[in-house]
Design a protein around this motif. Structure first.
Motif, PDB file in Angstrom:
ATOM      1  N   LEU A  16       0.823  -1.204   0.000  1.00  0.00           N
ATOM      2  CA  LEU A  16       0.000   0.000   0.000  1.00  0.00           C
ATOM      3  C   LEU A  16       0.864   1.264   0.000  1.00  0.00           C
ATOM      4  CD1 LEU A  16      -3.065   0.787   0.266  1.00  0.00           C
ATOM      5  CD2 LEU A  16      -2.574   1.111   2.677  1.00  0.00           C
ATOM      6  N   LEU A  17       1.874   1.284   0.848  1.00  0.00           N
ATOM      7  CA  LEU A  17       2.749   2.457   0.914  1.00  0.00           C
ATOM      8  C   LEU A  17       3.565   2.640  -0.360  1.00  0.00           C
ATOM      9  CD1 LEU A  17       3.964   2.363   4.617  1.00  0.00           C
ATOM     10  CD2 LEU A  17       2.453   4.018   3.541  1.00  0.00           C
ATOM     11  N   PHE A  18       4.141   1.556  -0.875  1.00  0.00           N
ATOM     12  CA  PHE A  18       4.911   1.668  -2.110  1.00  0.00           C
ATOM     13  C   PHE A  18       4.020   2.122  -3.274  1.00  0.00           C
ATOM     14  CE2 PHE A  18       8.268  -0.908  -0.122  1.00  0.00           C
ATOM     15  CZ  PHE A  18       9.365  -0.169  -0.530  1.00  0.00           C
ATOM     16  N   GLY A  19       2.834   1.548  -3.364  1.00  0.00           N
ATOM     17  CA  GLY A  19       1.906   1.962  -4.415  1.00  0.00           C
ATOM     18  C   GLY A  19       1.498   3.415  -4.281  1.00  0.00           C
ATOM     19  N   TYR A  20       1.275   3.865  -3.047  1.00  0.00           N
ATOM     20  CA  TYR A  20       0.911   5.260  -2.796  1.00  0.00           C
ATOM     21  C   TYR A  20       2.033   6.193  -3.225  1.00  0.00           C
ATOM     22  CZ  TYR A  20       0.108   9.559  -0.196  1.00  0.00           C
ATOM     23  OH  TYR A  20      -0.039  10.873   0.157  1.00  0.00           O
ATOM     24  N   PHE A  21       3.255   5.874  -2.812  1.00  0.00           N
ATOM     25  CA  PHE A  21       4.379   6.736  -3.153  1.00  0.00           C
ATOM     26  C   PHE A  21       4.639   6.765  -4.652  1.00  0.00           C
ATOM     27  CE2 PHE A  21       5.969   6.127   1.351  1.00  0.00           C
ATOM     28  CZ  PHE A  21       5.617   7.418   1.738  1.00  0.00           C
ATOM     29  N   ILE A  22       4.489   5.634  -5.316  1.00  0.00           N
ATOM     30  CA  ILE A  22       4.746   5.587  -6.754  1.00  0.00           C
ATOM     31  C   ILE A  22       3.631   6.290  -7.528  1.00  0.00           C
ATOM     32  CG2 ILE A  22       4.935   4.074  -8.766  1.00  0.00           C
ATOM     33  CD1 ILE A  22       6.313   2.039  -6.886  1.00  0.00           C
ATOM     34  N   TYR A  23       2.378   5.977  -7.226  1.00  0.00           N
ATOM     35  CA  TYR A  23       1.268   6.489  -8.031  1.00  0.00           C
ATOM     36  C   TYR A  23       0.925   7.940  -7.700  1.00  0.00           C
ATOM     37  CZ  TYR A  23      -3.147   6.617 -10.526  1.00  0.00           C
ATOM     38  OH  TYR A  23      -4.152   6.944 -11.399  1.00  0.00           O
ATOM     39  N   PHE A  24       0.789   8.250  -6.419  1.00  0.00           N
ATOM     40  CA  PHE A  24       0.318   9.578  -6.045  1.00  0.00           C
ATOM     41  C   PHE A  24       1.448  10.594  -5.839  1.00  0.00           C
ATOM     42  CE2 PHE A  24      -3.139   6.790  -4.586  1.00  0.00           C
ATOM     43  CZ  PHE A  24      -4.164   7.324  -5.349  1.00  0.00           C
TER      44      PHE A  24
END
Length: 73
Positions: A16-24
């Motif tokens: 969740l954190l990696f996806g958040y940092f990459i996408y948003f």
């Protein structure tokens, strides 16, 4: 068994954190080798956004699954 439940929650948070940092937050340096491929023209920003959204989605699913297993099993 509790170890696997906690592992699911921890992995869910990580994805969740990696996806958040990459996408948003557009921290594309979290994708291995992306910046070099981007500069060389082999990959586009859409690729990074897709990777970020997939990781974000997997993180949500794992986190919800882990919490549900802890609460109901």
């Amino acid at each position: 068994m509790i170890f696997l439940k906690v592992l699911a929650v921890v992995l869910g948070l990580a994805f969740l954190l990696f996806g958040y940092f990459i996408y948003f937050k557009k921290k594309y340096n979290l994708i291995n080798g992306f910046e070099a491929d981007f500069k060389a023209g082999r990959k586009k920003e859409e690729y990074a956004k897709k990777v970020g959204m997939i990781e974000f989605g997997v993180g949500i699913v794992l986190l919800i699954t882990g919490v549900a297993l802890i609460l109901f099993a």
